[in-house]
Design an enzyme around this catalytic site. Structure first.
Site, mmCIF file in Angstrom:
data_model
loop_
_atom_site.group_PDB
_atom_site.id
_atom_site.type_symbol
_atom_site.label_atom_id
_atom_site.label_comp_id
_atom_site.label_asym_id
_atom_site.label_seq_id
_atom_site.Cartn_x
_atom_site.Cartn_y
_atom_site.Cartn_z
ATOM 1 N N TYR A 169 45.080 43.318 45.569
ATOM 2 C CA TYR A 169 44.539 44.671 45.446
ATOM 3 C C TYR A 169 44.090 44.883 43.988
ATOM 4 O O TYR A 169 44.568 44.193 43.076
ATOM 5 C CB TYR A 169 45.645 45.666 45.852
ATOM 6 C CG TYR A 169 45.268 47.110 45.721
ATOM 7 C CD1 TYR A 169 44.286 47.667 46.551
ATOM 8 C CD2 TYR A 169 45.888 47.935 44.789
ATOM 9 C CE1 TYR A 169 43.940 49.002 46.424
ATOM 10 C CE2 TYR A 169 45.545 49.264 44.659
ATOM 11 C CZ TYR A 169 44.563 49.795 45.477
ATOM 12 O OH TYR A 169 44.225 51.107 45.351
ATOM 13 N N THR A 218 44.710 46.690 41.518
ATOM 14 C CA THR A 218 45.616 46.875 40.370
ATOM 15 C C THR A 218 46.570 45.694 40.169
ATOM 16 O O THR A 218 47.379 45.722 39.242
ATOM 17 C CB THR A 218 46.499 48.129 40.566
ATOM 18 O OG1 THR A 218 47.277 47.934 41.757
ATOM 19 C CG2 THR A 218 45.668 49.390 40.688
ATOM 20 N N LYS A 219 46.499 44.686 41.022
ATOM 21 C CA LYS A 219 47.509 43.630 40.974
ATOM 22 C C LYS A 219 47.201 42.593 39.874
ATOM 23 O O LYS A 219 46.190 42.670 39.201
ATOM 24 C CB LYS A 219 47.630 42.966 42.352
ATOM 25 C CG LYS A 219 48.131 43.935 43.431
ATOM 26 C CD LYS A 219 49.485 44.527 43.095
ATOM 27 C CE LYS A 219 50.145 45.246 44.248
ATOM 28 N NZ LYS A 219 49.586 46.571 44.567
ATOM 29 N N THR A 220 48.121 41.615 39.736
ATOM 30 C CA THR A 220 48.057 40.707 38.583
ATOM 31 C C THR A 220 46.805 39.836 38.595
ATOM 32 O O THR A 220 46.302 39.465 37.538
ATOM 33 C CB THR A 220 49.312 39.811 38.514
ATOM 34 O OG1 THR A 220 49.422 39.119 39.771
ATOM 35 C CG2 THR A 220 50.559 40.629 38.265
ATOM 36 N N ILE A 221 46.357 39.438 39.783
ATOM 37 C CA ILE A 221 44.980 38.934 39.922
ATOM 38 C C ILE A 221 44.390 39.704 41.092
ATOM 39 O O ILE A 221 45.126 40.173 41.968
ATOM 40 C CB ILE A 221 44.864 37.398 40.150
ATOM 41 C CG1 ILE A 221 45.391 36.980 41.519
ATOM 42 C CG2 ILE A 221 45.510 36.613 39.029
ATOM 43 C CD1 ILE A 221 44.943 35.564 41.915
#
Ligand SMILES: Cc1ncc(COP(=O)(O)O)c(C=O)c1O
Length: 391
Positions: free
Chosen positions: A181, A183-186
Site C-alpha cells: 500500500y 504508505t508501506k515500506t515499499i
C-alpha cells in the site's frame, strides 16, 4: 514556525520506477504477466521462501491465506485487538469469528501469554501482526500453535524487511502476508504478497487469486498459451497488474537501503527523546530486526498537561503530520455492537490507544525534517523555554 508541511509518510518513487511503468505501458501488456512473475521471483529470492504469490493487497493475501488453510463458517481465528480493520474482516468473509486478544503494553504486539485463554475447539489459526515492523514473539506463538494444532498466518503488512532470531519474516509462520500500500515500506500503490513453504497452499492461493480458473490470463492469450481454461472454484479477482509489479520490482531493489534510512531516523529520535519523561520511545526486542515502518511513541499522560489528540493538533500547528496506529478493533462500533466487546476487555490496547502517536519516518526525510520533528515534539512537551506547557 516551519512553512513546509512534513507528512507522516511519503512514498519514495524514483526515476527507475517511473521508467519501468512507462516501459510497461508501452509494452502493450498491462495486467498480470511477465512483470508480475519477475516481481514474485525477485521477492521469493529476497525473502528466501519457496513460494511468493503477488496479489492486489495484503487484505487479499490474508483472505487467500485463510482460505488455503481451510477456514470455514463457524471457525474461530485469533486476531490482535490492536490492528487494522483488514486483519479481522477477512475472518468475517468466511462467516468465521475473529477472537480478539490484547497486546503487550510496550511493543503493542499480540501478547503470547494471553493467547491460550482465547483458544477453543473451533480455533483454526492465529494471526500475529508485527506492529510497526517489529516481529512478534514468534517462538512462543509457534509453540502454542503446535500444541493446539493451529496454523499461523502472519500479517506482515508493516514488516518488510524484518527478522526474528535471524530468520526473515516471510519464512517463519505457515503463510505470511505483506502489503505494498502507498504508505508501506515499499509500495506498488496498492499491492500485496503471500509467502509460504507449502506448495499445496501456494497453488490454492494462486488459483483463488484469479477466479479459481486453471490458467493465468496471460498464458491463455499469448502464443505459448491456449484459449482453454477451467473454473475449478469460485475464486476472487485479486491479481496484481504488471503496471504495479513494474514499480514493485524497482522498489524491492531499494528495500534494504530504505530500511537503513528509517533505522537511522529511529536512532536519532531515540537519542533525542531519551531525556523526556513525558514520552516513551518504541521498545525494541534484542532478538528482532525492526523494519521501522512506524515510529510509535507513547505519551506519559500523567506527566503532560495535554491529551493525545491535543498533542497531535499541536504537532499539526507546527506543520507536522502524524497518525495513530491503531484505534483498537474492540473500540469500533461494529465489534462493540456485534461481539459485545467493552473497552475494559483489552486494557493494554485501550490504554495504549489514548497515548500513541506515529511520528514521520521515511527515507525521504532530510536531516532538517528530522530536527524539525524533534524540535516540535520537545517544544510541545516542554514549552519553547523548556518549561511545561499548560493547556
Ligand atoms: C496491520 C495491517 N494489516 C493489513 C493491512 C492491509 O493492507 P492492504 O491495504 O495492502 O490491504 C494494513 C494496511 O494498512 C495494516 O496496517
Amino acid at each position: 514556525m516551519p512553512s513546509q508541511f512534513i507528512p507522516y509518510h511519503s512514498p519514495q518513487i524514483g526515476d527507475a520506477e517511473i521508467e519501468s511503468v512507462i516501459e510497461t505501458l508501452r509494452s502493450g501488456w498491462l495486467t498480470t504477466g511477465s512483470k508480475v512473475k519477475r516481481f514474485e521471483e525477485a521477492f521469493s529470492n529476497y525473502i528466501g521462501c519457496s513460494h511468493a504469490i503477488a496479489v492486489n493487497s495484503c487484505t487479499a493475501a490474508l483472505h487467500l491465506a485463510l482460505d488455503a488453510i481451510g477456514v470455514r463458517e463457524g471457525d474461530e481465528v485469533i486476531v490482535p485487538a490492536m490492528t487494522f480493520a483488514a486483519t479481522a474482516e477477512v475472518v468475517l468473509y468466511f462467516k468465521a469469528r475473529p477472537v480478539l486478544v490484547d497486546c503487550q503494553p510496550d511493543t503493542l504486539n499480540l501478547d503470547p501469554s494471553q493467547i491460550e485463554a482465547a483458544i477453543t475447539s473451533r480455533t483454526k489459526a492465529i494471526v500475529p501482526v508485527h506492529i510497526g515492523g517489529q516481529p512478534c514473539e514468534m517462538e512462543r506463538i509457534l509453540e502454542i500453535a503446535e500444541e493446539y494444532e493451529l496454523k499461523v498466518i502472519e500479517d506482515a503488512a508493516h514488516a518488510l524487511p524484518a527478522s526474528y532470531r535471524h530468520k526473515k519474516v516471510g519464512v517463519i509462520g505457515d503463510i505470511t502476508c505483506f502489503s505494498f500500500y502507498a504508505t508501506k515500506t515499499i509500495t506498488t500503490g496498492e499491492g500485496g504478497m503471500a509467502t509460504t513453504e507449502n506448495s499445496e497452499w501456494a497453488e490454492r492461493m494462486r488459483l483463488m487469486s484469479l477466479h479459481g480458473i486453471s490458467h493465468d490470463a496471460w498464458k491463455r492469450y499469448t502464443k505459448e498459451g491456449s484459449w482453454y481454461y477451467e473454473i475449478l472454484n469460485p475464486g476472487f479477482k485479486y491479481n496484481l497488474t504488471d503496471i504495479a509489479a513494474a514499480i514493485g520490482i524497482e522498489q524491492l531493489k531499494k528495500c534494504d537501503e530504505f530500511r537503513r534510512a528509517r533505522e537511522k531516523i529511529a536512532k536519532i529520535y531515540d537519542t533525542s527523546f531519551a531525556d523526556l519523561e513525558e514520552i516513551q520511545t518504541p521498545v525494541r526486542r534484542a532478538d528482532t530486526e525492526h523494519a521501522w515502518h512506524l515510529y510509535v511513541i507513547q505519551l506519559n499522560l500523567d506527566r503532560l498537561q495535554l491529551t493525545r489528540n491535543q498533542f497531535i493538533e499541536a504537532l499539526r500547528e507546527e506543520q507536522i503530520g502524524t497518525s495513530v496506529h491503531f484505534i483498537p478493533l474492540h473500540l469500533h462500533p461494529y465489534y462493540r455492537d456485534n461481539f459485545g466487546y467493552h473497552p475494559s476487555d483489552f486494557p493494554n490496547a485501550s490504554s495504549a490507544f489514548e497515548r500513541i502517536v506515529s511520528l514521520p519516518i521515511y527515507p525521504g526525510m532530510t536531516e532538517a525534517d528530522v530536527e524539525t520533528v524533534i524540535g516540535a515534539v520537545r517544544k510541545i512537551v516542554k514549552g519553547p523555554a523548556g518549561d511545561e506547557v499548560h493547556f
